[in-house]
Design a protein around this motif. Structure first.
Motif, PDB file in Angstrom:
ATOM      1  N   ILE A  93      11.857   7.302 -10.126  1.00 37.96           N
ATOM      2  CA  ILE A  93      11.878   8.717  -9.723  1.00 37.96           C
ATOM      3  C   ILE A  93      13.291   9.280  -9.886  1.00 37.96           C
ATOM      4  CG2 ILE A  93      11.363  10.364  -7.883  1.00 37.96           C
ATOM      5  CD1 ILE A  93       9.484   8.175  -6.728  1.00 37.96           C
ATOM      6  N   LEU A 102      10.480   1.270  -8.061  1.00 39.67           N
ATOM      7  CA  LEU A 102       9.682   2.503  -8.012  1.00 39.67           C
ATOM      8  C   LEU A 102      10.587   3.712  -7.761  1.00 39.67           C
ATOM      9  CD1 LEU A 102       6.623   1.225  -5.931  1.00 39.67           C
ATOM     10  CD2 LEU A 102       6.551   2.046  -8.306  1.00 39.67           C
ATOM     11  N   GLU A 109       3.315  18.815  -2.868  1.00 44.75           N
ATOM     12  CA  GLU A 109       2.407  19.224  -3.948  1.00 44.75           C
ATOM     13  C   GLU A 109       0.952  19.394  -3.478  1.00 44.75           C
ATOM     14  OE1 GLU A 109       3.638  16.349  -3.304  1.00 44.75           O
ATOM     15  OE2 GLU A 109       2.597  14.656  -4.185  1.00 44.75           O
ATOM     16  N   PHE A 147       5.917  14.359   3.189  1.00 41.96           N
ATOM     17  CA  PHE A 147       6.723  13.764   2.106  1.00 41.96           C
ATOM     18  C   PHE A 147       5.948  13.655   0.800  1.00 41.96           C
ATOM     19  CE2 PHE A 147       5.679   9.270   1.171  1.00 41.96           C
ATOM     20  CZ  PHE A 147       4.759   8.967   2.164  1.00 41.96           C
ATOM     21  N   ASP A 195      14.666   0.764   2.389  1.00 40.00           N
ATOM     22  CA  ASP A 195      14.637  -0.550   1.732  1.00 40.00           C
ATOM     23  C   ASP A 195      15.758  -0.687   0.701  1.00 40.00           C
ATOM     24  OD1 ASP A 195      12.503  -1.051   3.328  1.00 40.00           O
ATOM     25  OD2 ASP A 195      10.975  -0.899   1.770  1.00 40.00           O
ATOM     26  N   ASN A 203       6.850  11.813 -12.234  1.00 42.50           N
ATOM     27  CA  ASN A 203       6.841  13.237 -11.899  1.00 42.50           C
ATOM     28  C   ASN A 203       8.169  13.633 -11.282  1.00 42.50           C
ATOM     29  OD1 ASN A 203       4.147  13.754 -12.670  1.00 42.50           O
ATOM     30  ND2 ASN A 203       3.443  12.784 -10.781  1.00 42.50           N
ATOM     31  N   LEU A 244       0.835  -1.206   0.000  1.00 42.23           N
ATOM     32  CA  LEU A 244       0.000   0.000   0.000  1.00 42.23           C
ATOM     33  C   LEU A 244       0.869   1.256   0.000  1.00 42.23           C
ATOM     34  CD1 LEU A 244      -0.041   1.592   2.985  1.00 42.23           C
ATOM     35  CD2 LEU A 244      -1.359  -0.366   3.639  1.00 42.23           C
ATOM     36  N   ALA A 245       0.335   2.330  -0.556  1.00 42.45           N
ATOM     37  CA  ALA A 245       1.012   3.633  -0.484  1.00 42.45           C
ATOM     38  C   ALA A 245       0.198   4.517   0.444  1.00 42.45           C
ATOM     39  CB  ALA A 245       1.130   4.261  -1.871  1.00 42.45           C
ATOM     40  N   GLU A 246       0.877   5.377   1.198  1.00 42.31           N
ATOM     41  CA  GLU A 246       0.155   6.261   2.101  1.00 42.31           C
ATOM     42  C   GLU A 246      -0.656   7.278   1.305  1.00 42.31           C
ATOM     43  OE1 GLU A 246       2.666   7.777   5.286  1.00 42.31           O
ATOM     44  OE2 GLU A 246       3.609   5.808   5.326  1.00 42.31           O
ATOM     45  N   ASN A 288      10.042  -1.768  -4.324  1.00 40.71           N
ATOM     46  CA  ASN A 288      10.346  -0.411  -3.870  1.00 40.71           C
ATOM     47  C   ASN A 288      11.574   0.152  -4.584  1.00 40.71           C
ATOM     48  OD1 ASN A 288       8.171  -0.058  -2.257  1.00 40.71           O
ATOM     49  ND2 ASN A 288       9.254  -0.181  -0.308  1.00 40.71           N
ATOM     50  N   SER A 309      10.706  15.724  -9.125  1.00 37.39           N
ATOM     51  CA  SER A 309      10.449  16.365  -7.834  1.00 37.39           C
ATOM     52  C   SER A 309      11.760  16.758  -7.192  1.00 37.39           C
ATOM     53  CB  SER A 309       9.718  15.382  -6.910  1.00 37.39           C
ATOM     54  OG  SER A 309      10.554  14.273  -6.625  1.00 37.39           O
ATOM     55  N   PHE A 327       4.300   7.473 -12.069  1.00 38.09           N
ATOM     56  CA  PHE A 327       5.538   7.607 -11.304  1.00 38.09           C
ATOM     57  C   PHE A 327       6.665   8.246 -12.114  1.00 38.09           C
ATOM     58  CE2 PHE A 327       6.952   5.978  -7.107  1.00 38.09           C
ATOM     59  CZ  PHE A 327       5.710   5.993  -6.508  1.00 38.09           C
ATOM     60  N   GLY A 342      10.663  10.902  -0.803  1.00 33.39           N
ATOM     61  CA  GLY A 342      10.767  10.724   0.647  1.00 33.39           C
ATOM     62  C   GLY A 342       9.904   9.552   1.056  1.00 33.39           C
ATOM     63  N   GLY A 343       9.499   9.555   2.322  1.00 32.99           N
ATOM     64  CA  GLY A 343       8.673   8.457   2.822  1.00 32.99           C
ATOM     65  C   GLY A 343       9.517   7.484   3.625  1.00 32.99           C
TER      66      GLY A 343
HETATM   67  O1  LIG Z   1       6.891   0.165   1.207  1.00 30.79           O
HETATM   68  C1  LIG Z   1       6.334   1.239   1.339  1.00 30.79           C
HETATM   69  O2  LIG Z   1       6.412   1.949   2.339  1.00 30.79           O
HETATM   70  C2  LIG Z   1       5.513   1.825   0.234  1.00 30.79           C
HETATM   71  O3  LIG Z   1       6.349   2.831  -0.403  1.00 30.79           O
HETATM   72  C3  LIG Z   1       5.713   3.570  -1.437  1.00 30.79           C
HETATM   73  O4  LIG Z   1       4.583   4.268  -0.945  1.00 30.79           O
HETATM   74  P1  LIG Z   1       4.699   5.688  -0.208  1.00 30.79           P
HETATM   75  O5  LIG Z   1       6.084   5.882   0.298  1.00 30.79           O
HETATM   76  O6  LIG Z   1       3.578   5.746   0.749  1.00 30.79           O
HETATM   77  O7  LIG Z   1       4.402   6.814  -1.308  1.00 30.79           O
HETATM   78  P2  LIG Z   1       4.685   6.990  -2.871  1.00 30.79           P
HETATM   79  O8  LIG Z   1       3.450   7.466  -3.487  1.00 30.79           O
HETATM   80  O9  LIG Z   1       5.343   5.813  -3.452  1.00 30.79           O
HETATM   81  O10 LIG Z   1       5.702   8.220  -2.884  1.00 30.79           O
HETATM   82  C4  LIG Z   1       7.024   8.093  -2.379  1.00 30.79           C
HETATM   83  C5  LIG Z   1       7.799   9.378  -2.651  1.00 30.79           C
HETATM   84  O11 LIG Z   1       8.089   9.505  -4.041  1.00 30.79           O
HETATM   85  C6  LIG Z   1       7.688  10.787  -4.514  1.00 30.79           C
HETATM   86  N1  LIG Z   1       7.278  10.680  -5.923  1.00 30.79           N
HETATM   87  C7  LIG Z   1       6.351   9.780  -6.304  1.00 30.79           C
HETATM   88  C8  LIG Z   1       5.990   9.650  -7.633  1.00 30.79           C
HETATM   89  C9  LIG Z   1       6.585  10.473  -8.595  1.00 30.79           C
HETATM   90  O12 LIG Z   1       6.309  10.409  -9.811  1.00 30.79           O
HETATM   91  N2  LIG Z   1       7.517  11.381  -8.177  1.00 30.79           N
HETATM   92  C10 LIG Z   1       7.891  11.504  -6.870  1.00 30.79           C
HETATM   93  O13 LIG Z   1       8.752  12.331  -6.551  1.00 30.79           O
HETATM   94  C11 LIG Z   1       6.557  11.196  -3.591  1.00 30.79           C
HETATM   95  O14 LIG Z   1       6.350  12.589  -3.590  1.00 30.79           O
HETATM   96  C12 LIG Z   1       7.068  10.657  -2.260  1.00 30.79           C
HETATM   97  O15 LIG Z   1       7.969  11.570  -1.677  1.00 30.79           O
HETATM   98  C13 LIG Z   1       5.225   2.595  -2.515  1.00 30.79           C
HETATM   99  O16 LIG Z   1       4.516   3.336  -3.506  1.00 30.79           O
HETATM  100  C14 LIG Z   1       4.319   1.523  -1.912  1.00 30.79           C
HETATM  101  O17 LIG Z   1       3.959   0.577  -2.918  1.00 30.79           O
HETATM  102  C15 LIG Z   1       5.071   0.807  -0.791  1.00 30.79           C
HETATM  103  O18 LIG Z   1       4.233  -0.148  -0.162  1.00 30.79           O
END
Ligand SMILES: O=C(O)[C@H]1O[C@H](OP(=O)(O)OP(=O)(O)OC[C@H]2O[C@@H](n3ccc(=O)[nH]c3=O)[C@H](O)[C@@H]2O)[C@H](O)[C@@H](O)[C@@H]1O
Ligand SMILES: NC(=O)C1=CN([C@@H]2O[C@H](COP(=O)(O)OP(=O)(O)OC[C@H]3O[C@@H](n4cnc5c(N)ncnc54)[C@H](O)[C@@H]3O)[C@@H](O)[C@H]2O)C=CC1
Length: 480
Positions: free
Chosen positions: A227, A223, A421, A334, A276, A263, A159-161, A220, A265, A261, A269-270
């Motif tokens: 970015i 993903l 954002e 984040f 991981d 964008n 899941l994503a937050e 992870n 930035s 994914f 973070g997160g």
């Molecule tokens: O293992 C985890 O904790 C989770 O980590 C992420 O989820 P999350 O950290 O909640 O949020 P994301 O939407 O993935 O964003 C992560 C970071 O990347 C940045 N981001 C995301 C997408 C993008 O195109 N550009 C970008 O800079 C976001 O602003 C944020 O800072 C993964 O998307 C989840 O699948 C995973 O379960």
């Protein structure tokens, strides 16, 4: 009635168990935690985390087949299936410091399960853990098992937050790894039956334990790599006059690449991407694969580069110093739609600007002043421990104030940095903001949320990540 107990009532344990309780009325779900304040919050009207739709689910199930408790041992002893969703922070000391996962909390949960269990259990790894953790857990559980049988499964969470409930209702996949023995397969089937209450069968993938553990780290890493790839391109766009939004759109139109994914930035973070990947790097190094380790390390290095690059743009644009200048920080979380600040790029950007003696006025839609002050005074990785074990009452950072809205934050400022954002930053009255700022007035958009041309017409000097540069910035170094 099947009984489930989840150890760890955090961002993962809380929402995942609430959804299991909702979708499986015949299962009793107990969520337990060593943090009394967290459990009290889960039992109140002010849940400890915000996720759209979560309140309603908790209200509907709490007191029926969902309960939150600090009676950890009691509920563990009674459960058939135990999920472990505790913190797995990056180690800060000793072997593997700065990279390896710290399994202290996992190990103490496993020892407690071994101590209190009186019947056979399925123990599910829900936390993200290094590959082969299941082997270590198995050793702890079976060392003095008193005839009790344990099956370990790996069931990582994706899941994503901000979209947790939507992701849990409709997951791309549920992954379950287990031993390739008859007992292992039986345990996999038992967990599969839980998810089959609402997840279509073809989305439930079963694998061996090590594939499931590694798939989570790999997902992870992939993903985050996307970015860092787009962010690396954003630097090249600024150097060449290309526009990162146009490049990402064109690249993402290839159905093999896809549009999500991409964008650019100020950096990702997160709580998990960095942790991981560092963990993945460490595992590669331990397995004698330095080339693979270095490959993944680059994803983190580009992310750090992106944050540094942003700070350098701010400082060099403003006559090479921000000492004594008021800089408004819009957004600290984040990403939007969450109050979570774990590993937010805003921490590094703010620390970078503070290092150059800026005065910061910070506004975020969700994040509290206390949290911002904690984040700016805490050491790296200290945040990822149970709340009652974190350093107590941090001293506030003097050059930082927290504002209640964007207009207050920007009043009398020399520059604005947009670091999250949030939708409301798109529709602010920038004419009004301009009137109340020192001139020249700067906007540094780390999320590409504002219409740079409109702002330039008002009189701002605007820097947008990966976009053709304002004439003001053209001859200034991107990295000092
Ligand atoms: O293992 C985890 O904790 C989770 O980590 C992420 O989820 P999350 O950290 O909640 O949020 P994301 O939407 O993935 O964003 C992560 C970071 O990347 C940045 N981001 C995301 C997408 C993008 O195109 N550009 C970008 O800079 C976001 O602003 C944020 O800072 C993964 O998307 C989840 O699948 C995973 O379960
Ligand atoms: N936050 C996210 O979006 C995602 C996180 N994960 C992984 O899930 C795991 C948990 O993450 P979060 O829920 O975000 O962490 P969190 O910090 O929100 O929650 C963990 C909880 O475990 C509790 N805890 C620690 N040791 C305990 C023990 N021995 N007994 C009882 N309770 C104990 C803590 O008090 C805390 O409330 C991590 O491994 C993380 O990598 C996986 C996917 C998404």
């Amino acid at each position: 009635m099947v009984k489930i107990c989840c150890i760890g009532a955090g961002y993962v344990g809380g929402p995942t168990m609430a959804v299991i309780a909702l979708k499986c009325p015949a299962i009793e779900v107990a969520v337990v935690d060593i943090s009394a304040s967290r459990i009290a919050a889960w039992n109140s009207d002010q849940l400890p985390i915000y996720e759209a739709g979560l309140d309603e689910i908790v209200k509907q199930c709490r007191g029926k087949n969902l309960l939150f408790s600090t009676a950890v041992e009691k509920h563990v002893a009674e459960a058939d299936i135990i999920f472990v969703s505790v913190n797995t922070p990056t180690k800060t000391r000793g072997l593997g410091a700065g990279k390896a996962a710290d399994l202290t909390y996992w190990e103490s949960a496993a020892r407690m399960i071994a101590d209190v269990s009186k019947s056979n259990k399925i123990v599910v790894e829900k936390s993200t853990v290094p590959v082969k953790t299941a082997e270590a857990i198995e050793k702890i559980l079976t060392h003095n098992s008193k005839g009790i049988k344990y099956q370990i499964l790996s069931n990582p969470e994706f899941l994503a937050e901000g979209t947790a409930i939507e992701d849990l209702f409709n997951p791309d996949r549920v992954l379950i790894g287990g031993r390739e023995t008859a007992e292992g397969q039986k345990a996999i089937q038992a967990l599969k039956q839980v998810y089959a209450n609402w997840v279509p069968e073809d989305r439930i993938i079963t694998t061996n334990l090590w594939s499931a553990e590694l798939s989570k780290l790999a997902a992870n890493a992939f993903l985050a790599q996307r970015i860092s790839s787009v962010n690396a391109m954003s630097a090249l766009c600024e150097a060449t006059g290309a526009n990162i939004s146009q490049v990402a759109h064109a690249v993402g139109k290839d159905s093999r690449i896809g549009p999500k994914f991409l964008n650019a930035s100020v950096g990702f973070g997160g709580s998990c991407f960095q942790k991981d990947i560092l963990n993945l790097v460490y595992i590669c190094e331990c397995n004698g694969l330095p080339e693979v380790a270095n490959y993944w390390k680059q994803v983190i290095q580009v992310n750090d580069y992106q944050k540094n690059r942003f700070v350098n743009r701010v400082v060099s644009s403003m006559f090479n110093t921000v000492s004594g200048k008021k800089i408004a920080i819009l957004g600290f979380a984040f990403k939007k739609d969450t109050g979570d600040t774990r590993e937010t790029p805003a921490i590094d950007v703010c620390k970078g600007l503070l290092g150059d003696k800026a005065h910061l006025s910070i506004y975020d839609v969700q994040v509290t002043e206390e949290q911002i002050q904690r984040d700016l005074s805490m050491n790296k990785f200290d945040w990822d421990h149970p709340i009652h074990l974190q350093p107590a009452s941090p001293i506030g950072v003097k050059q930082v104030s927290v504002a209640w809205d964007a207009y207050e934050a920007t009043k009398g400022a020399h520059g604005i940095c947009i670091l999250t954002e949030w939708d409301e930053f798109k529709t602010l009255d920038y004419n009004k903001i301009f009137d109340h700022m020192h001139k020249p007035a700067f906007v540094f958009d780390g999320r590409n949320v504002v219409d740079a041309e409109k702002l330039r017409q008002i009189g701002f000097i605007v820097y947008s990540i990966g976009k053709p540069l304002d004439a003001w910035l053209k001859d200034m170094p991107a990295v000092t």
